[in-house]
Design a protein around this motif. Structure first.
Motif, PDB file in Angstrom:
ATOM      1  N   LEU A   6       0.831  -1.207   0.000  1.00  0.00           N
ATOM      2  CA  LEU A   6       0.000   0.000   0.000  1.00  0.00           C
ATOM      3  C   LEU A   6       0.866   1.258   0.000  1.00  0.00           C
ATOM      4  N   ASP A   7       0.400   2.283  -0.697  1.00  0.00           N
ATOM      5  CA  ASP A   7       1.094   3.566  -0.682  1.00  0.00           C
ATOM      6  C   ASP A   7       0.826   4.289   0.639  1.00  0.00           C
ATOM      7  N   GLY A   8       1.608   5.287   0.901  1.00  0.00           N
ATOM      8  CA  GLY A   8       1.377   6.116   2.076  1.00  0.00           C
ATOM      9  C   GLY A   8       2.174   5.678   3.292  1.00  0.00           C
ATOM     10  N   ASP A   9       2.107   6.503   4.313  1.00  0.00           N
ATOM     11  CA  ASP A   9       2.853   6.255   5.544  1.00  0.00           C
ATOM     12  C   ASP A   9       2.134   5.247   6.435  1.00  0.00           C
ATOM     13  N   ALA A  10       2.936   4.515   7.176  1.00  0.00           N
ATOM     14  CA  ALA A  10       2.386   3.573   8.147  1.00  0.00           C
ATOM     15  C   ALA A  10       2.211   4.269   9.495  1.00  0.00           C
ATOM     16  N   TYR A  11       1.143   3.961  10.174  1.00  0.00           N
ATOM     17  CA  TYR A  11       0.885   4.466  11.525  1.00  0.00           C
ATOM     18  C   TYR A  11       0.980   3.284  12.488  1.00  0.00           C
ATOM     19  N   ILE A  12       1.735   3.483  13.546  1.00  0.00           N
ATOM     20  CA  ILE A  12       1.911   2.404  14.522  1.00  0.00           C
ATOM     21  C   ILE A  12       1.214   2.790  15.820  1.00  0.00           C
ATOM     22  N   PHE A  13       0.360   1.895  16.281  1.00  0.00           N
ATOM     23  CA  PHE A  13      -0.413   2.125  17.496  1.00  0.00           C
ATOM     24  C   PHE A  13       0.060   1.157  18.584  1.00  0.00           C
ATOM     25  N   PRO A  14       0.722   1.662  19.618  1.00  0.00           N
ATOM     26  CA  PRO A  14       1.167   0.779  20.712  1.00  0.00           C
ATOM     27  C   PRO A  14       0.021   0.481  21.678  1.00  0.00           C
ATOM     28  N   ALA A  15      -0.011  -0.742  22.162  1.00  0.00           N
ATOM     29  CA  ALA A  15      -1.015  -1.125  23.151  1.00  0.00           C
ATOM     30  C   ALA A  15      -0.564  -0.699  24.541  1.00  0.00           C
ATOM     31  N   LYS A  16      -1.519  -0.563  25.433  1.00  0.00           N
ATOM     32  CA  LYS A  16      -1.222  -0.295  26.839  1.00  0.00           C
ATOM     33  C   LYS A  16      -1.583  -1.546  27.622  1.00  0.00           C
ATOM     34  N   VAL A  17      -0.561  -2.173  28.202  1.00  0.00           N
ATOM     35  CA  VAL A  17      -0.759  -3.428  28.918  1.00  0.00           C
ATOM     36  C   VAL A  17      -0.495  -3.196  30.403  1.00  0.00           C
ATOM     37  N   GLU A  18      -1.434  -3.623  31.230  1.00  0.00           N
ATOM     38  CA  GLU A  18      -1.285  -3.463  32.667  1.00  0.00           C
ATOM     39  C   GLU A  18      -1.578  -4.780  33.377  1.00  0.00           C
ATOM     40  N   GLY A  19      -0.854  -5.015  34.468  1.00  0.00           N
ATOM     41  CA  GLY A  19      -1.107  -6.194  35.292  1.00  0.00           C
ATOM     42  C   GLY A  19      -0.751  -7.484  34.598  1.00  0.00           C
ATOM     43  N   GLN A  20      -1.489  -8.525  34.909  1.00  0.00           N
ATOM     44  CA  GLN A  20      -1.226  -9.863  34.394  1.00  0.00           C
ATOM     45  C   GLN A  20      -1.970 -10.069  33.079  1.00  0.00           C
ATOM     46  N   PHE A  21      -1.238 -10.009  31.979  1.00  0.00           N
ATOM     47  CA  PHE A  21      -1.840 -10.236  30.663  1.00  0.00           C
ATOM     48  C   PHE A  21      -0.765 -10.812  29.753  1.00  0.00           C
ATOM     49  N   ASP A  22      -0.738 -12.136  29.676  1.00  0.00           N
ATOM     50  CA  ASP A  22       0.286 -12.854  28.940  1.00  0.00           C
ATOM     51  C   ASP A  22       0.271 -12.470  27.460  1.00  0.00           C
ATOM     52  N   GLU A  23       1.449 -12.304  26.889  1.00  0.00           N
ATOM     53  CA  GLU A  23       1.572 -11.891  25.481  1.00  0.00           C
ATOM     54  C   GLU A  23       0.866 -12.869  24.543  1.00  0.00           C
TER      55      GLU A  23
ATOM     56  N   THR B 185      -4.792  -8.770  19.680  1.00  0.00           N
ATOM     57  CA  THR B 185      -4.234  -8.220  18.441  1.00  0.00           C
ATOM     58  C   THR B 185      -2.798  -7.816  18.717  1.00  0.00           C
ATOM     59  N   GLU B 186      -2.165  -7.180  17.744  1.00  0.00           N
ATOM     60  CA  GLU B 186      -0.753  -6.828  17.890  1.00  0.00           C
ATOM     61  C   GLU B 186      -0.549  -5.801  19.001  1.00  0.00           C
ATOM     62  N   SER B 187       0.517  -5.970  19.761  1.00  0.00           N
ATOM     63  CA  SER B 187       0.837  -4.975  20.786  1.00  0.00           C
ATOM     64  C   SER B 187       1.356  -3.692  20.137  1.00  0.00           C
ATOM     65  N   GLU B 188       1.903  -3.805  18.937  1.00  0.00           N
ATOM     66  CA  GLU B 188       2.236  -2.641  18.101  1.00  0.00           C
ATOM     67  C   GLU B 188       1.547  -2.861  16.758  1.00  0.00           C
ATOM     68  N   LEU B 189       0.371  -2.264  16.627  1.00  0.00           N
ATOM     69  CA  LEU B 189      -0.468  -2.476  15.451  1.00  0.00           C
ATOM     70  C   LEU B 189      -0.090  -1.473  14.364  1.00  0.00           C
ATOM     71  N   GLU B 190       0.374  -1.990  13.225  1.00  0.00           N
ATOM     72  CA  GLU B 190       0.794  -1.142  12.101  1.00  0.00           C
ATOM     73  C   GLU B 190      -0.306  -1.112  11.044  1.00  0.00           C
ATOM     74  N   LEU B 191      -0.751   0.105  10.677  1.00  0.00           N
ATOM     75  CA  LEU B 191      -1.826   0.273   9.713  1.00  0.00           C
ATOM     76  C   LEU B 191      -1.474   1.339   8.694  1.00  0.00           C
ATOM     77  N   LYS B 192      -2.118   1.258   7.535  1.00  0.00           N
ATOM     78  CA  LYS B 192      -2.021   2.285   6.502  1.00  0.00           C
ATOM     79  C   LYS B 192      -3.413   2.561   5.965  1.00  0.00           C
ATOM     80  N   GLN B 193      -3.552   3.740   5.368  1.00  0.00           N
ATOM     81  CA  GLN B 193      -4.808   4.039   4.696  1.00  0.00           C
ATOM     82  C   GLN B 193      -5.001   3.030   3.566  1.00  0.00           C
ATOM     83  N   GLY B 194      -6.211   2.481   3.477  1.00  0.00           N
ATOM     84  CA  GLY B 194      -6.501   1.475   2.457  1.00  0.00           C
ATOM     85  C   GLY B 194      -6.340   0.046   2.949  1.00  0.00           C
ATOM     86  N   ALA B 195      -5.813  -0.136   4.157  1.00  0.00           N
ATOM     87  CA  ALA B 195      -5.599  -1.492   4.681  1.00  0.00           C
ATOM     88  C   ALA B 195      -6.945  -2.146   5.023  1.00  0.00           C
TER      89      ALA B 195
END
Length: 442
Positions: free
Chosen positions: A247-264, A269-279
């Motif tokens: 896909l054309d365009g810049d990628a946006y990365i959205f980091p997750a906020k994890v607190e307490g006991q939450f096994d990977e 979904t991804e803890s660092e979710l990478e998206l682009k327009q058109g995805a």
């Protein structure tokens, strides 16, 4: 699932009608509304009922706690030395009902351990200490995970590893509730095919139908129009990343906020979710406003701060981060009632890239256009059936190649649970065994 369709089995689960012990094994093929039924029961049951599951992902989806964490079982083969008095014994004494979701993944040694722990901590010799047990799942899907060393011990001790081989199941007087109406698909030809896949028995007509769905496209090509279901994580990641990079365009990365006991391993979904327009993306939560549901497919149209604009069914939705919580059941001593407390949370956009998904992660999804990438072949009991049963129609189904007999991995031991009192018998092969038709090919 209509009220009329659900009312009869719901009476058995709620205890308005019951077997001698009140224990129920709730089953039914994919799309029959098992989860809907259990959610309705839990909504009505209040604090005296809890839901447990064998894995973190299943527990999170069910809004409950894992069996291991609730009973403090070690992560290995279980025996009598693992049954101990628990600090939450007062909580256990308050319970009326325990629901175990995805019961097909629970091994015999674990169900016996659950029974003995409940008896010890409730001070009762009744089956499961007098707690009503509702075991829910489809034995055509998700078998227990058993190592080679564990398999030898379980075979010697039980005959096979499935939950129904446990002494607790045999003495628990379980009634069988088999849901019959499939809500996900309606085409008789497709339902017949799915039933054949479910039993790993296909006739000439089934094979002809399947062969007609082979598209000849590669998984990468097919992912432009279909959701690709594949047996392994590496293939899904490769397809998703290839589509995103194209896909054309810049990628946006959205980091997750994890607190307490939450096994990977249980991150939805991804803890660092990478998206682009058109995805192309899939929503992985139901929207409180009803604009989309878990499994809705859409296209990223833009970004606003920490939100994403996604077009779903012609409507642009502003999708903001959502929170998944991991629970633990505790006793509220002041009010003497069962309390469900949050021990961990995962906050992230309720989205994942939807060009390709593993068969395992597709559990529970309903998809309009599915491309099944067999890759090196299906390798687990029921895996092919799970993949095919995600599709709503034959027209929306494409295959990477012809189905091979080796793709239909089928463990007949999964159905050797003997005679049960039948509340609603709609899957006669579950009870009576398998009688091949004369024209079955494989």
């Amino acid at each position: 699932m209509s009220e009329t369709a659900s009312s009869a089995p719901l009476k058995w689960i709620s205890g308005e009608e019951r077997s001698p012990t009140g224990n129920v094994f709730l089953t039914g093929r994919a799309g029959t509304g098992k989860t809907t039924l259990l959610r309705k029961y839990l909504f009505d049951a209040g604090e005296q009922a809890i839901v447990l599951a064998p894995t973190g992902i299943a527990a999170m989806n069910a809004g409950g706690q894992t069996i291991h964490s609730f009973f403090k079982f070690p992560p290995r083969l279980l025996d009598d030395t693992d049954i101990k008095r628990l600090r939450n014994a007062r909580l256990i004494k308050k319970l009326d009902t325990i629901i175990i979701d995805e019961i097909s993944m629970v091994r015999a040694d674990m169900l016996d351990a659950i029974n003995k722990s409940l008896q010890l901590n409730r001070g009762s010799k009744k089956p499961f200490g007098g707690v009503r047990m509702v075991l829910s799942g489809d034995l055509h899907q998700l078998p227990p995970v058993v190592s080679r060393d564990e398999e030898e011990i379980l075979l010697e001790r039980y005959g096979n590893p499935y939950f129904f081989q446990a002494e607790a199941f045999k003495t628990g007087a379980f009634a069988l509730v088999a849901l019959k109406h499939v809500y996900r698909q309606s085409d008789p030809a497709f339902l017949k095919l799915l039933n054949g896949l479910r039993r790993a028995r296909l006739d000439e007509d089934d094979v002809e139908v399947l062969n007609s769905r082979v598209s000849g496209r590669s998984a990468i090509e097919a992912s432009a129009t279909h959701i690709v279901l594949t047996p392994n994580n590496a293939a899904a990641f490769r397809i998703n990343q290839a589509r995103l990079n194209a896909l054309d365009g810049d990628a946006y990365i959205f980091p997750a906020k994890v607190e307490g006991q939450f096994d990977e391993k249980t991150h939805p979904t991804e803890s660092e979710l990478e998206l682009k327009q058109g995805a192309r993306v899939m929503t992985i939560k139901n929207d409180s406003e009803g604009r989309y549901v878990n499994g809705s497919i859409g296209t990223v149209e833009g970004f606003e701060d920490d939100a994403v604009l996604v077009k779903i069914d012609g409507e642009t939705c502003k999708i903001e981060p959502a929170t998944w919580e991991k629970y633990r059941y505790e006793l509220d001593r002041e009010n003497d009632k069962v309390d469900r407390s949050v021990v961990g949370s995962f906050k992230q956009l309720p989205l994942r890239l939807a060009y390709a998904v593993t068969v395992h992660k597709s559990q529970g999804l309903t998809l309009e256009k599915v491309y099944i990438d067999f890759d090196h072949g299906m390798f687990a009991h029921g895996q092919a059936y799970v993949a095919f049963s995600r599709a709503t129609t034959l027209e929306g189904l494409d295959l990477s190649r012809m189905l091979r007999p080796s793709d239909l991995v089928f463990d007949r031991r999964a159905f050797d649970f003997g005679e049960l009192e039948v509340v609603e018998d709609t899957e006669t092969h579950l009870i009576a065994g398998f009688q091949p038709r004369e024209n079955e090919l494989f």
